[in-house]
Design an enzyme around this catalytic site. Structure first.
Site, PDB file in Angstrom:
ATOM      1  N   ASP A 150       0.052  12.328   1.602  1.00 32.55           N
ATOM      2  CA  ASP A 150       0.342  11.371   3.254  1.00 32.55           C
ATOM      3  C   ASP A 150       1.468  10.865   2.999  1.00 32.55           C
ATOM      4  O   ASP A 150       2.305  11.046   4.129  1.00 32.55           O
ATOM      5  CB  ASP A 150      -0.158  10.108   2.505  1.00 32.55           C
ATOM      6  CG  ASP A 150      -1.906  10.074   2.805  1.00 32.55           C
ATOM      7  OD1 ASP A 150      -2.376   9.657   3.831  1.00 32.55           O
ATOM      8  OD2 ASP A 150      -2.539   9.409   2.140  1.00 32.55           O
TER       9      ASP A 150
ATOM     10  N   GLU B  18       3.062   7.265  -0.621  1.00 28.79           N
ATOM     11  CA  GLU B  18       2.875   8.456  -0.422  1.00 28.79           C
ATOM     12  C   GLU B  18       3.631   8.071   1.136  1.00 28.79           C
ATOM     13  O   GLU B  18       2.669   8.315   2.167  1.00 28.79           O
ATOM     14  CB  GLU B  18       1.425   7.903  -0.634  1.00 28.79           C
ATOM     15  CG  GLU B  18       0.902   7.503  -0.472  1.00 28.79           C
ATOM     16  CD  GLU B  18      -0.631   6.527  -1.026  1.00 28.79           C
ATOM     17  OE1 GLU B  18      -1.349   7.751  -0.556  1.00 28.79           O
ATOM     18  OE2 GLU B  18      -1.388   6.364  -0.861  1.00 28.79           O
TER      19      GLU B  18
ATOM     20  N   ASP C 236     -13.565  -7.824 -12.674  1.00 27.15           N
ATOM     21  CA  ASP C 236     -13.631  -7.526 -13.369  1.00 27.15           C
ATOM     22  C   ASP C 236     -15.670  -6.941 -14.108  1.00 27.15           C
ATOM     23  O   ASP C 236     -15.862  -7.671 -14.413  1.00 27.15           O
ATOM     24  CB  ASP C 236     -14.508  -9.550 -12.464  1.00 27.15           C
ATOM     25  CG  ASP C 236     -13.636 -10.979 -12.551  1.00 27.15           C
ATOM     26  OD1 ASP C 236     -12.886  -9.971 -13.010  1.00 27.15           O
ATOM     27  OD2 ASP C 236     -13.971 -11.402 -11.392  1.00 27.15           O
TER      28      ASP C 236
ATOM     29  N   HIS D 127     -10.847   7.386  -0.374  1.00 25.09           N
ATOM     30  CA  HIS D 127     -10.980   8.060   0.634  1.00 25.09           C
ATOM     31  C   HIS D 127     -12.375   8.182   0.456  1.00 25.09           C
ATOM     32  O   HIS D 127     -13.147   9.867   1.292  1.00 25.09           O
ATOM     33  CB  HIS D 127     -10.610   9.455   0.185  1.00 25.09           C
ATOM     34  CG  HIS D 127      -9.371   9.023   1.179  1.00 25.09           C
ATOM     35  ND1 HIS D 127      -8.788   9.241   3.228  1.00 25.09           N
ATOM     36  CD2 HIS D 127      -7.912   9.580   0.755  1.00 25.09           C
ATOM     37  CE1 HIS D 127      -7.675   8.548   3.051  1.00 25.09           C
ATOM     38  NE2 HIS D 127      -7.231   8.827   1.497  1.00 25.09           N
TER      39      HIS D 127
ATOM     40  N   ARG E 248      -9.662   4.326  -8.011  1.00 22.75           N
ATOM     41  CA  ARG E 248      -8.201   3.859  -6.836  1.00 22.75           C
ATOM     42  C   ARG E 248      -9.502   2.543  -5.713  1.00 22.75           C
ATOM     43  O   ARG E 248     -10.125   3.051  -4.925  1.00 22.75           O
ATOM     44  CB  ARG E 248      -7.966   5.135  -6.529  1.00 22.75           C
ATOM     45  CG  ARG E 248      -6.784   4.658  -4.640  1.00 22.75           C
ATOM     46  CD  ARG E 248      -6.375   6.336  -4.439  1.00 22.75           C
ATOM     47  NE  ARG E 248      -7.050   6.968  -3.818  1.00 22.75           N
ATOM     48  CZ  ARG E 248      -7.382   8.077  -3.292  1.00 22.75           C
ATOM     49  NH1 ARG E 248      -5.163   8.401  -3.367  1.00 22.75           N
ATOM     50  NH2 ARG E 248      -7.846   8.759  -2.555  1.00 22.75           N
TER      51      ARG E 248
HETATM   52  O1  LIG Z   1      -1.122  11.472  -0.168  1.00 17.82           O
HETATM   53  C1  LIG Z   1      -1.682  12.181  -1.901  1.00 17.82           C
HETATM   54  O2  LIG Z   1      -1.072  13.104  -1.264  1.00 17.82           O
HETATM   55  C2  LIG Z   1      -2.684  11.355  -2.310  1.00 17.82           C
HETATM   56  O3  LIG Z   1      -2.839  10.240  -2.113  1.00 17.82           O
HETATM   57  C3  LIG Z   1      -4.101  12.029  -1.997  1.00 17.82           C
HETATM   58  C4  LIG Z   1      -5.176  12.192  -2.132  1.00 17.82           C
HETATM   59  O4  LIG Z   1      -5.789  10.981  -1.607  1.00 17.82           O
HETATM   60  C5  LIG Z   1      -6.583  13.127  -2.288  1.00 17.82           C
HETATM   61  O5  LIG Z   1      -7.341  12.798  -2.061  1.00 17.82           O
HETATM   62  C6  LIG Z   1      -5.599  14.421  -2.612  1.00 17.82           C
HETATM   63  O6  LIG Z   1      -5.800  15.098  -0.769  1.00 17.82           O
END
Ligand SMILES: O=C(O)C(=O)C[C@H](O)[C@@H](O)CO
Length: 267
Positions: free
Chosen positions: A180, A154, A89, A50, A75
């Site tokens: 998520d 998630e 790598d 993100h 990530r």
């Molecule tokens: O779903 C989640 O919780 C995450 O994966 C964490 C978020 O991606 C992170 O940006 C915090 O909101």
């Protein structure tokens, strides 16, 4: 003395003998990453799902934090063989793969981090930072010992398949993403909802039963403590960008008079 790679996230976890606490680095800034690295926290998660991170900015952050005694996980934006190869790598040793919804997808991630015949990672480390340009003795043979793989649970589908995902050889641990997960349960923005927390706790129990560590994202301190009490082995308790956003707002609130609300006629 030959060069040696640092230990992985899970060796550090075993060595610590207690849960590890860390934070997100989402600013893509090496300077901010270094500030966070010196905080005393156990680990950092550099995000490229993100956050506006490319290979060059991730590399700069790895350089910035390399002198600090903490673990760094990264990530990538997707569970993809090519992107995982590029991250490895680059010298990323601990990977958090987002949106892993099934044992099949978890196995694909495992294959991506392993060289043939155990996987499909392309061989280019002689020209890459991973092997420090062939200065790490036997890198090809020993690479998997210097890499850890965590998959992110998630979604409702992932939570339903959590036992099978945990059973995949090569998955070192799982990380729960309540935001998520809540969205997939029709509870967008409600990561604190008891239904979401119950699913997280179910996954923590599954990990315990499987003998693999599980972590969770929890910016709310009491929630983080509750998940630690429920068996979480590692937590992410904040993010650089969130700290900056909330603290800068606090400065504004403290020193700038609130403008009066002007009532307007509707047009
Ligand atoms: O779903 C989640 O919780 C995450 O994966 C964490 C978020 O991606 C992170 O940006 C915090 O909101």
């Amino acid at each position: 003395m030959p060069l040696q790679l640092s230990s992985t996230f899970y060796s550090a976890l075993a060595e610590a003998g207690r849960p590890l606490a860390g934070m997100w680095v989402c600013s893509s800034s090496p300077l901010v990453a270094e500030i966070c690295a010196g905080s005393g926290l156990d680990w950092l998660l550099i995000d490229a799902e993100h956050s506006p991170n490319g290979l060059e900015s991730i590399l700069a952050q790895l350089h910035a934090v390399s002198g600090y005694p903490l673990q760094v996980m990264v990530r990538p934006p997707v569970n993809g063989t090519v992107v995982i190869k590029q991250y490895l790598d680059l010298g990323v040793q601990n990977l958090l793969i987002p949106m892993v919804n099934s044992a099949f997808e978890a196995a694909a991630a495992v294959a991506a981090v392993r060289y043939p015949p155990h996987g499909v990672r392309g061989v280019g480390s002689a020209l890459a930072r991973a092997s420090r340009w062939n200065r790490i003795p036997d890198y090809l043979a020993t690479a998997s010992e210097s890499i850890s793989l965590t998959v992110q649970i998630e979604s409702e589908a992932a939570a339903s398949a959590v036992e099978e995902i945990l059973a995949v050889d090569g998955v070192d641990g799982i990380f729960l993403g309540p935001s998520d997960l809540a969205a997939s349960m029709g509870l967008l923005g409600q990561q604190e909802n008891p239904l979401v927390r119950a699913v997280v706790e179910h996954c923590l129990e599954a990990a315990k039963a499987a003998g693999k560590p599980a972590g969770v994202n929890a910016f709310n301190e009491s929630t983080a403590r509750a998940y630690l009490d429920a068996g979480a082995s590692f937590v992410l308790v904040g993010a650089d960008v969130a700290v900056l956003a909330r603290e800068s707002e606090r400065f504004a609130k403290t020193f700038i008079p609130t403008p009066e609300v002007v009532e307007r006629d509707s047009y």
